[in-house]
Design a protein around this motif. Structure first.
Motif, mmCIF file in Angstrom:
data_model
loop_
_atom_site.group_PDB
_atom_site.id
_atom_site.type_symbol
_atom_site.label_atom_id
_atom_site.label_comp_id
_atom_site.label_asym_id
_atom_site.label_seq_id
_atom_site.Cartn_x
_atom_site.Cartn_y
_atom_site.Cartn_z
ATOM 1 N N MET A 43 38.448 37.932 29.705
ATOM 2 C CA MET A 43 38.585 38.775 30.905
ATOM 3 C C MET A 43 40.038 39.181 31.140
ATOM 4 O O MET A 43 40.304 40.274 31.653
ATOM 5 C CB MET A 43 38.016 38.027 32.120
ATOM 6 C CG MET A 43 36.494 37.966 32.114
ATOM 7 S SD MET A 43 35.771 37.312 33.643
ATOM 8 C CE MET A 43 36.114 35.569 33.486
ATOM 9 N N ASN A 44 41.002 38.307 30.753
ATOM 10 C CA ASN A 44 42.420 38.686 30.814
ATOM 11 C C ASN A 44 42.686 39.896 29.936
ATOM 12 O O ASN A 44 43.384 40.844 30.329
ATOM 13 C CB ASN A 44 43.296 37.533 30.361
ATOM 14 C CG ASN A 44 43.386 36.392 31.358
ATOM 15 O OD1 ASN A 44 43.780 35.286 31.008
ATOM 16 N ND2 ASN A 44 43.014 36.627 32.613
ATOM 17 N N ILE A 45 42.113 39.855 28.706
ATOM 18 C CA ILE A 45 42.302 40.977 27.772
ATOM 19 C C ILE A 45 41.660 42.236 28.345
ATOM 20 O O ILE A 45 42.262 43.324 28.324
ATOM 21 C CB ILE A 45 41.688 40.636 26.392
ATOM 22 C CG1 ILE A 45 42.461 39.477 25.749
ATOM 23 C CG2 ILE A 45 41.706 41.853 25.475
ATOM 24 C CD1 ILE A 45 41.793 38.901 24.511
ATOM 25 N N ALA A 46 40.455 42.104 28.923
ATOM 26 C CA ALA A 46 39.757 43.264 29.481
ATOM 27 C C ALA A 46 40.548 43.856 30.655
ATOM 28 O O ALA A 46 40.667 45.087 30.778
ATOM 29 C CB ALA A 46 38.355 42.847 29.935
ATOM 30 N N GLU A 47 41.079 43.012 31.506
ATOM 31 C CA GLU A 47 41.854 43.497 32.668
ATOM 32 C C GLU A 47 43.099 44.251 32.220
ATOM 33 O O GLU A 47 43.432 45.310 32.764
ATOM 34 C CB GLU A 47 42.228 42.322 33.565
ATOM 35 C CG GLU A 47 42.934 42.749 34.846
ATOM 36 C CD GLU A 47 43.260 41.593 35.761
ATOM 37 O OE1 GLU A 47 43.599 41.871 36.938
ATOM 38 O OE2 GLU A 47 43.210 40.427 35.323
ATOM 39 N N THR A 48 43.784 43.695 31.187
ATOM 40 C CA THR A 48 45.003 44.347 30.711
ATOM 41 C C THR A 48 44.685 45.671 30.031
ATOM 42 O O THR A 48 45.400 46.670 30.223
ATOM 43 C CB THR A 48 45.743 43.423 29.736
ATOM 44 O OG1 THR A 48 45.870 42.130 30.313
ATOM 45 C CG2 THR A 48 47.131 43.967 29.430
ATOM 46 N N LEU A 49 43.596 45.713 29.227
ATOM 47 C CA LEU A 49 43.193 46.965 28.581
ATOM 48 C C LEU A 49 42.841 48.021 29.625
ATOM 49 O O LEU A 49 43.123 49.209 29.441
ATOM 50 C CB LEU A 49 41.986 46.713 27.660
ATOM 51 C CG LEU A 49 42.281 45.904 26.383
ATOM 52 C CD1 LEU A 49 40.991 45.598 25.642
ATOM 53 C CD2 LEU A 49 43.253 46.652 25.463
ATOM 54 N N CYS A 50 42.245 47.575 30.726
ATOM 55 C CA CYS A 50 41.923 48.500 31.822
ATOM 56 C C CYS A 50 43.189 49.124 32.379
ATOM 57 O O CYS A 50 43.248 50.327 32.631
ATOM 58 C CB CYS A 50 41.154 47.743 32.901
ATOM 59 S SG CYS A 50 40.842 48.697 34.387
ATOM 60 N N MET A 85 42.437 51.842 28.679
ATOM 61 C CA MET A 85 41.432 51.678 27.604
ATOM 62 C C MET A 85 40.146 51.125 28.243
ATOM 63 O O MET A 85 39.757 49.975 28.057
ATOM 64 C CB MET A 85 41.973 50.744 26.525
ATOM 65 C CG MET A 85 43.268 51.261 25.912
ATOM 66 S SD MET A 85 44.100 50.073 24.825
ATOM 67 C CE MET A 85 42.963 50.050 23.436
ATOM 68 N N PHE A 86 39.466 52.005 29.006
ATOM 69 C CA PHE A 86 38.311 51.578 29.784
ATOM 70 C C PHE A 86 37.116 51.210 28.895
ATOM 71 O O PHE A 86 36.383 50.257 29.189
ATOM 72 C CB PHE A 86 37.914 52.673 30.776
ATOM 73 C CG PHE A 86 39.043 53.100 31.676
ATOM 74 C CD1 PHE A 86 39.657 52.175 32.508
ATOM 75 C CD2 PHE A 86 39.497 54.410 31.708
ATOM 76 C CE1 PHE A 86 40.685 52.548 33.367
ATOM 77 C CE2 PHE A 86 40.534 54.785 32.538
ATOM 78 C CZ PHE A 86 41.138 53.858 33.362
ATOM 79 N N LYS A 87 36.869 51.976 27.846
ATOM 80 C CA LYS A 87 35.738 51.734 26.945
ATOM 81 C C LYS A 87 35.853 50.348 26.323
ATOM 82 O O LYS A 87 34.908 49.552 26.341
ATOM 83 C CB LYS A 87 35.711 52.800 25.853
ATOM 84 C CG LYS A 87 34.598 52.644 24.823
ATOM 85 C CD LYS A 87 34.614 53.808 23.835
ATOM 86 C CE LYS A 87 33.584 53.605 22.728
ATOM 87 N NZ LYS A 87 33.886 52.446 21.880
ATOM 88 N N GLU A 88 37.060 50.033 25.799
ATOM 89 C CA GLU A 88 37.264 48.733 25.166
ATOM 90 C C GLU A 88 37.143 47.595 26.197
ATOM 91 O O GLU A 88 36.618 46.512 25.913
ATOM 92 C CB GLU A 88 38.635 48.679 24.495
ATOM 93 C CG GLU A 88 38.794 49.575 23.287
ATOM 94 C CD GLU A 88 39.093 51.029 23.649
ATOM 95 O OE1 GLU A 88 39.076 51.345 24.861
ATOM 96 O OE2 GLU A 88 39.342 51.842 22.739
ATOM 97 N N SER A 89 37.636 47.878 27.374
ATOM 98 C CA SER A 89 37.576 46.879 28.430
ATOM 99 C C SER A 89 36.132 46.564 28.808
ATOM 100 O O SER A 89 35.748 45.393 28.956
ATOM 101 C CB SER A 89 38.342 47.382 29.652
ATOM 102 O OG SER A 89 38.325 46.419 30.673
ATOM 103 N N ASP A 118 31.063 43.429 28.874
ATOM 104 C CA ASP A 118 29.619 43.415 28.620
ATOM 105 C C ASP A 118 29.230 42.299 27.652
ATOM 106 O O ASP A 118 28.064 41.861 27.627
ATOM 107 C CB ASP A 118 29.170 44.764 28.063
ATOM 108 C CG ASP A 118 29.246 45.873 29.119
ATOM 109 O OD1 ASP A 118 29.291 45.518 30.324
ATOM 110 O OD2 ASP A 118 29.274 47.056 28.745
ATOM 111 N N GLY A 119 30.230 41.833 26.870
ATOM 112 C CA GLY A 119 29.965 40.742 25.936
ATOM 113 C C GLY A 119 29.978 39.375 26.592
ATOM 114 O O GLY A 119 29.659 38.369 25.945
ATOM 115 N N ILE A 120 30.379 39.308 27.817
ATOM 116 C CA ILE A 120 30.426 38.034 28.564
ATOM 117 C C ILE A 120 29.154 37.917 29.397
ATOM 118 O O ILE A 120 28.799 38.825 30.152
ATOM 119 C CB ILE A 120 31.670 37.973 29.469
ATOM 120 C CG1 ILE A 120 32.947 38.068 28.628
ATOM 121 C CG2 ILE A 120 31.675 36.680 30.284
ATOM 122 C CD1 ILE A 120 34.204 38.224 29.444
#
Length: 542
Positions: A106-113, A117-121, A126-128
């Motif tokens: 979730m840290n990685i997703a928040e930073t990508l956001c 990089m919304f798609k990657e986030s 969605d994988g969690i």
């Protein structure tokens, strides 16, 4: 009259309000000037955490320190925070801790956001699986989804998709409220945001203000609450308080050293609309610099929407300022030329005036000299006139007295002759001889003469004896029955202007030596300088 008084009070209140916001703006400017100091302290804090990580012995403690580093870098440098999030993820894999793996993901997703990089986030989120998360990670899970969908709603251009994203944002916002305890900071932030979204602005204001009054929170958290308050006041169209809390939020962001923020950008737009172009340009430039340093892509996009407009207005203002400056310089140059010409004219005029003044001073000095001489001559004439008046008065008194005295003496001589003639006719030669030999007649007449002199003199100068004694160290008093004695009579004659000792001796029937001795003896008893004594006597009762 009451209506005018009301309007005056309203005007005074508005002036006070604007004055307060201006004071806050000055405070914000001061904090911006001190940013380097705050950043230096932030860098020291980050270096300390990195040192702690280096020297940590267990993977557990390393993971905890990486969590602190991630939080510290998240709003400061997203590239660095992404790197730390990946380090956390690898460390979580190495300890095979599912909670750590989900937290780091979730840290990685928040930073990508934040990097846009919304798609990657979304793929990571969605994988969690929500049902596999412990309760303490669920608020962070909902927060990350809310952030992603909220940003997607801000940037999407299709209305259908925006409505979908807003629906998802609102759903996750409700989940955050449900999973956080009432009265906690996350609850207050998200609940007030929900109130704002649904138009319940006054509820949001009450909730936040109540929390601020009773809670001790960090500068960064205060900045978030102040920003939410500004949104509430924007909803009720209260420009003053919207601006106030945007300023307070910006101050909190600057002091807590974050580079990913909204308040200062919103404030820059507001100031631009109010016409404060210089501050708007300064603030929006700072926002762009911080967004670039932080590499927060979606913040860069937000700033880029307003930056060209404010930048163009600022440069247009600068161009106009340069034009006004050139015109001002030209005007100053012309005025300076006129001033130089005026100074030259003034110099020559002053030179002429100086020459004329010198001539005038010279003439004035000559006139003063003549005037002084005239005054002196006039004083002399006055003194002479006084002396003549006094002399005339003395002469009148003494001439009248001595004319009368002469008439009396003639009568006495005639009587004395008849008396002698009778004695001679009677043949009394011895009696005649005795009378002719006796001085009693002369002495009696002299006594009458001096008495008459004394009386006349004291009529003219009634205070002579007292004034004369005031000039002596030892006073002289006539004997009882006398008006003046010999010493007083000598200086009475001097007062009348008879200063020659020979004449005084003849008048008083003394020798010159005796008169001289009298004068010397009296001078020696003078209370003033001996040489000034007789001059002072001559000025008695003048």
């Amino acid at each position: 009259m009451k209506r005018i008084f009301f309007y005056l009070l309203l005007l005074l209140y508005v002036n006070v309000l604007f004055s307060n916001n201006n004071t806050l703006l000055l405070q914000l400017d001061e904090e911006i000037n001190k940013r380097s100091e705050y950043e230096e302290a932030k860098e020291k804090e980050l270096l300390l955490l990195e040192d702690m990580f280096r020297y940590a012995t267990s993977k557990e403690s390393k993971y905890q320190i990486l969590g602190k580093l991630f939080d510290a870098y998240l709003n400061y440098d997203t590239n660095k925070s992404l790197k730390i999030a990946h380090e956390k993820y690898q460390l979580a894999l190495s300890v095979n801790n599912k909670d750590y793996i989900n937290d780091a993901s979730m840290n990685i997703a928040e930073t990508l956001c934040m990097l846009g990089m919304f798609k990657e986030s979304l793929e990571i989120m969605d994988g969690i699986k929500q049902d596999e998360l412990p309760s303490f990670l669920l608020p962070y899970y909902f927060h990350t989804y809310r952030t992603i969908y909220g940003l997607l709603a801000d940037f999407v251009t299709v209305d259908i998709m925006r409505d979908r994203y807003l629906h998802e944002t609102n759903r996750y916002r409700d989940s955050i409220v449900a999973y956080n305890q009432e009265g906690t900071l996350p609850y207050v932030i998200v609940k007030s945001d929900s109130y704002n979204f649904n138009g319940d602005y006054n509820k949001a204001i009450c909730l936040i203000k109540e929390y601020l009054n009773k809670s001790d929170i960090s500068l960064h958290d205060k900045a978030i609450l102040y920003y939410t308050l500004s949104e509430s006041y924007r909803g009720i169209n209260d420009k003053y308080n919207e601006k106030k809390y945007l300023i307070l939020s910006s101050i909190g962001d600057i002091k807590s050293v974050v580079r990913e923020y909204v308040s200062l950008r919103r404030l820059a737009v507001m100031l631009y609309e109010e016409g404060d172009i210089d501050r708007a340009y300064k603030y929006v430039t700072l926002c762009m610099d911080d967004a670039v340093k932080c590499n927060a892509r979606w913040r860069i996009l937000e700033v880029q929407k307003m930056f060209p407009i404010i930048n163009e207005s600022y440069h247009l203002k600068e161009i106009n300022h340069q034009k006004r400056l050139k015109n001002t310089l030209l005007t100053i140059s012309l005025l300076s030329l006129c001033l130089i010409v005026a100074i030259v004219i003034f110099y020559f005029q002053k030179k002429k005036i100086t020459v004329a003044r010198l001539n005038l001073i010279k003439i004035n000095n000559e006139l003063s000299k003549v005037n002084s001489e005239l005054k002196e001559a006039n004083q002399k004439l006055i003194d002479m006139n006084k002396s003549l008046t006094e002399s005339n008065y003395i002469k009148e008194e003494y001439v009248g007295h001595y004319l009368n005295q002469c008439s009396v003496y003639l009568d006495k001589i005639e009587q004395y002759r008849h008396h002698l003639n009778k004695i001679a006719s009677a043949g009394k030669l011895d009696d005649l001889y005795k009378l002719l030999k006796s001085s009693s007649f002369i002495e009696a007449e002299l006594k009458d003469f001096y008495t008459g002199f004394d009386t006349t003199f004291l009529q003219i100068y009634p205070n002579f004896v007292d004034d004369f004694n005031s000039l002596l160290t030892e006073p002289i008093q006539p004997k009882q029955g006398e008006l003046l004695n010999t010493e007083l009579r000598i200086f009475a004659l001097i007062r009348l202007g008879i200063t020659d000792s020979v004449k005084i001796a003849q008048f008083l029937r003394y020798s010159v030596t005796t008169i001289y001795n009298y004068r010397t003896r009296i001078r020696n008893r003078a209370a003033c300088a001996r040489e000034d004594f007789e001059n002072k006597v001559m000025n008695i009762s003048k």
